[in-house]
Enzyme design. Structure first.
Site, PDB file in Angstrom:
ATOM      1  N   GLU A 189       0.711  -1.341   0.014  1.00  0.00           N
ATOM      2  CA  GLU A 189       0.004  -0.067  -0.025  1.00  0.00           C
ATOM      3  C   GLU A 189       0.713   1.189   0.046  1.00  0.00           C
ATOM      4  O   GLU A 189       0.704   2.310   0.681  1.00  0.00           O
ATOM      5  CB  GLU A 189      -1.026  -0.162   1.121  1.00  0.00           C
ATOM      6  N   GLU A 260      -6.954  -7.657  -0.639  1.00  0.00           N
ATOM      7  CA  GLU A 260      -7.665  -7.629   0.630  1.00  0.00           C
ATOM      8  C   GLU A 260      -8.881  -7.256   0.715  1.00  0.00           C
ATOM      9  O   GLU A 260      -9.353  -5.853   0.131  1.00  0.00           O
ATOM     10  CB  GLU A 260      -6.862  -6.669   1.475  1.00  0.00           C
TER      11      GLU A 260
END
Length: 827
Positions: A189, A260
């Site tokens: 991320e 995710e």
């Protein structure tokens, strides 16, 4: 053109990446993983991939086989895990891959269960894990800047990454070597912090991606939430609704992957319960696969436990307990079963999804059909109702289909509904805790910490030292002590002195002249806080002792190496000279507390101190007792609701921090019950040691067993039947027998010992609290008992001629069947 060192590295690694791309484009290889714009090819074969995050440090190895088994039964074919740098290299150059840090064993075991693996190397992982997985010793490297085009950091990051990849390759764990690893991830991320580092962020992330590809593992690399993932690296989505929020890969040659899908929300101390319904998760997954997705990962599928001091700041010890497999490894229903049925429905549609051509048909406002059709009559359709409030009936290819609000029906042959995201036909269950008769014969003794003074606090400095850098993550605790000499004339009549402390977090406990005066703490959103409490001072020498405590290191954001914590300013109010500033008066410090240094939570260490009769509500006290392992085989837990804050050890193993006194806005602790893995226990004489920081009622601690023996089924006549498997023949069997059934399965090979409730008609309530509505068939209980009593599993048909042969029972309503049963062992 003159090239800098970094530019040369980027140029060479980019060249390697381009060479790898040419290899990746060849799908005919016998081994390995390649990809195109549609999907991954595993050993030359396309497939739909259903993945779940399971982290090896968050459960003992003894639990791994059962977790993998249940994941496979739930329809998964991939396991995803991070690699945790700070547990593998806690001291620079000293590696640890033992016990539940045995990454190789974990991956091999997943492969033995027929599961692929996605390895998220990081090495920065976030993951609500202490310091985002980075080892604390990185802070000590001169001129280091984490996660930036910074040579000291990149050198250490690359060294660790290469070590992990070599370890995997030496064990032949990549799919290109015949192993289970099909994907690897570099960084994590990074887009969320990239701008903070400006051009150094861009060059760093491209360096990281190209460095990883250059390791030549034979499987693709991914970067989640990274829109500018370089070269052959696949950018993927994280979030709750990637079917609608993901802009897609940054190249048409890359597949659409979801790393995710959050099955709930991790919790911090102070948070209320967090839930995400099975229906909402199912809708998001069906939506994603209807829009060209071919791999989706549940984060988490099994959350597990943050043992010891492994959590990030303020994160609870239990991690993603609301996942399909709860903290104890038990199937959380209906989430586990509803998602299993979804996977089966998508597998029935696999041929059309992977080889068919997509099209979209508008069926009305908020209504659409997404269709995949290919050769050999392969056809699959997703009928979507995106209206969150209203159910609709739509017409598709000459037939009518009922769609509940915000739901998707899957037609695996473009005719037959095999699944609807809103209609749950899988069973429900309820988790219950039972006090153990065998284990709760606890005889507590106590050891009280001695409160230090400046004379026995060895670290001296003018002002309070910074907490993180001083403790170096070896303990939560750091003492700040000073002395204050007062004359009788310093006091004001009728005015009580007040101690005021400004702290950057996370927790402090204040003592004056050895007596506890109070505590203060921050929270996840705001770590800093002010403590202000009346104190009793006396003429002469007064000792002020403040115990600062951290609750994990930060795990996210930019410039982590600059984060700080601890006491910053100290003032005494209410004296004639007020405020009396003590911040730069001279402070002495002591790292850790005595019981921790002596390891008194172990058998050997506990003999180094004198234990006395336990007293309740003692601040900074240790409590010790012994107990026998609870009866049966159900998971074990400990209720800490009557305690305040501290840590628990069983047989020398920490089961994590507890903080029962920190109440959520609902007035309850964020977590009051803590998992003790049976793997930690002996049959008899288990040592339990509790560190209590603020004072609690130790007699209220209870050892419990945990079960999900209360099982329920609640189905309606218009629900689709349960999808039994992912094979094509299930479509025809479903079409010939469209009636749903009430399916019940006892956990852990138990049997249905009695039926607690049964009603065919219009029953109401939820599992654990079901009751009859306005009409119910009188024979409901008897019929269900005939199908289910004494069996491990049963299926009760929802058929009128079984419950209502005359057809007189509430003839104008759709009938439902609700059953609640209890599972146990045969006596």
């Amino acid at each position: 053109m003159m090239l800098t060192t970094t530019s040369k590295i980027l140029f060479l690694t980019a060249l390697v990446a381009q060479l790898v791309v040419s290899v990746v484009s060849s799908h005919g290889a016998a081994k390995g993983v390649t990809y195109d714009g549609k999907s991954l090819f595993i050993n030359g074969k396309r497939m739909l991939l259903f993945s779940g995050s399971i982290h090896y440090p968050r459960c003992p190895p003894e639990m791994w086989p059962d977790i993998f088994k249940k994941a496979k039964q739930g329809g998964l074919n991939v396991i995803q895990t991070y690699v945790f740098w700070n547990i593998h290299e806690p001291i620079q150059g000293q590696l640890n891959f033992e016990g539940n840090y045995d990454l190789v064993k974990f991956i091999k075991m997943a492969g033995e269960h027929g599961l692929y693996v996605t390895l998220r190397v990081g090495p920065f992982i976030e993951a609500e894990w202490n310091y985002g997985g980075l080892p604390i010793w990185l802070k000590e490297i001169p001129q280091i800047i984490f996660r930036s085009d910074n040579q000291p950091f990149m050198q250490q990051m690359e060294k660790f990454t290469r070590m992990i990849i070599k370890k995997m390759m030496d064990e032949k764990l990549f799919a290109s070597q015949g192993g289970p690893i099909i994907l690897s991830q570099i960084e994590n991320e990074y887009n969320s912090v990239q701008q903070a580092y400006k051009e150094h962020g861009t060059t760093y992330v491209h360096w990281a991606g190209n460095m990883a590809v250059g390791l030549n593992t034979g499987v693709p690399w991914i970067m989640c939430k990274q829109t500018d993932a370089p070269g052959a690296v696949i950018n993927t989505c994280n979030g709750r609704n990637c079917g609608d929020t993901f802009g897609g890969p940054n190249s048409p040659d890359k597949p659409t992957l979801w790393t995710e899908n959050w099955t709930a929300q991790y919790r911090a101390f102070g948070d209320p319960p967090s839930q995400r319904t099975a229906e909402d998760i199912a809708f998001s997954i069906a939506r994603f696969f209807s829009k060209n997705g071919t791999l989706a990962n549940y984060y988490m599928y099994y959350g597990g436990t943050n043992y010891g001091r492994t959590t990030a700041s303020f994160i609870t010890t239990q991690y993603y307990d609301e996942a399909p497999l709860d903290e104890y490894g038990l199937q959380r229903e209906p989430k586990w079963g509803h998602l299993r049925n979804l996977h089966n429905a998508l597998k029935l549609s696999q041929k059309a999804l992977l080889w068919g051509s997509p099209s979209v048909q508008v069926l009305g406002d908020y209504m659409e059909a997404r269709v995949y059709e290919g050769k050999g009559h392969a056809c699959a359709a997703f009928l979507s109702n995106n209206n969150t409030l209203t159910a609709e009936t739509v017409k598709f290819r000459g037939a009518k289909y009922y769609l509940p609000p915000r739901s998707i029906s899957i037609l695996s042959d473009c005719k037959t509904v095999v699944y609807n995201t809103r209609m749950i036909v899988s069973q429900h269950n309820e988790r219950r805790y039972k006090d153990s008769d065998k284990a709760n014969k606890l005889q507590w003794t106590m050891f009280k910490e001695k409160i230090p003074t400046p004379d026995n606090s060895p670290l001296k400095f003018v002002e309070p030292m910074e907490h993180f850098s001083t403790t170096k993550d070896e303990t939560d605790y750091l003492w700040f002590t000073t002395s204050l000499k007062l004359e009788p004339s310093d006091f004001q009549p009728t005015v009580h002195p007040v101690l005021e402390v400004t702290s950057l977090g996370h927790v402090l406990h204040a003592f004056v002249n050895g007596e506890y005066v109070g505590s203060g703490h921050g929270n996840l959103a705001r770590k800093n806080f002010d403590f202000k409490n009346p104190v009793s001072l006396k003429p002469g020498i007064n000792h002020i002792s403040i115990l600062g405590a951290t609750v994990g290191f930060p795990d996210s954001g930019s410039y982590l190496e600059h984060r700080v914590a601890g006491v910053r300013a100290i003032t005494v109010l209410g004296l004639k000279t007020s405020p009396l500033e003590l911040t730069r008066k001279g402070w002495s410090h002591k790292i850790s507390i005595d019981g921790e240094k002596l390891n008194i939570f172990t058998e050997q260490g506990s003999q180094k101190v004198k234990w006395t009769k336990a007293e309740k509500k003692q601040a900074l006290a240790w409590y010790k007792a012994n107990f026998d392992a609870p009866e049966g085989k159900d998971p074990v837990a400990i209720s800490m609701e009557t305690m305040s804050k501290g840590m628990v050890w069983v047989n020398g193993k920490s089961i994590g921090r507890y903080w029962s006194s920190y109440l959520s806005p609902l007035g309850n602790p964020s977590q009051s019950i803590y998992h003790i893995p049976r793997a930690f226990l002996k049959p008899k004489e288990n040592l339990i040691v509790v560190l209590e920081e603020m004072g609690g009622k130790v007699e209220g601690i209870k050892i419990q067993t945990v079960n999900r023996d209360t099982i329920c089924s609640m189905v309606r006549e218009d629900y689709p039947p349960t999808v039994k498997s992912g094979k094509r023949r299930s479509v025809s069997s479903t079409a010939n027998n469209p009636k749903p059934t009430a399916n019940l399965v006892c956990p852990e090979n138990k049997i249905i010992t009695h039926v607690e409730f049964a009603s065919y008609g219009d029953p109401l309530g939820e599992c654990g609290n079901l009751f009859a509505g306005n009409c119910t068939a009188p024979n409901s209980q008897k019929v269900v008992e005939q199908y289910c009593l004494g069996k491990t599993k049963c299926a009760v048909p929802l058929e009128k001629n079984i419950f209502d042969k005359d057809g007189k029972l509430c003839p104008h309503i759709l009938k439902s069947l609700a059953v609640q049963a209890h599972c146990g062992h045969q006596t």
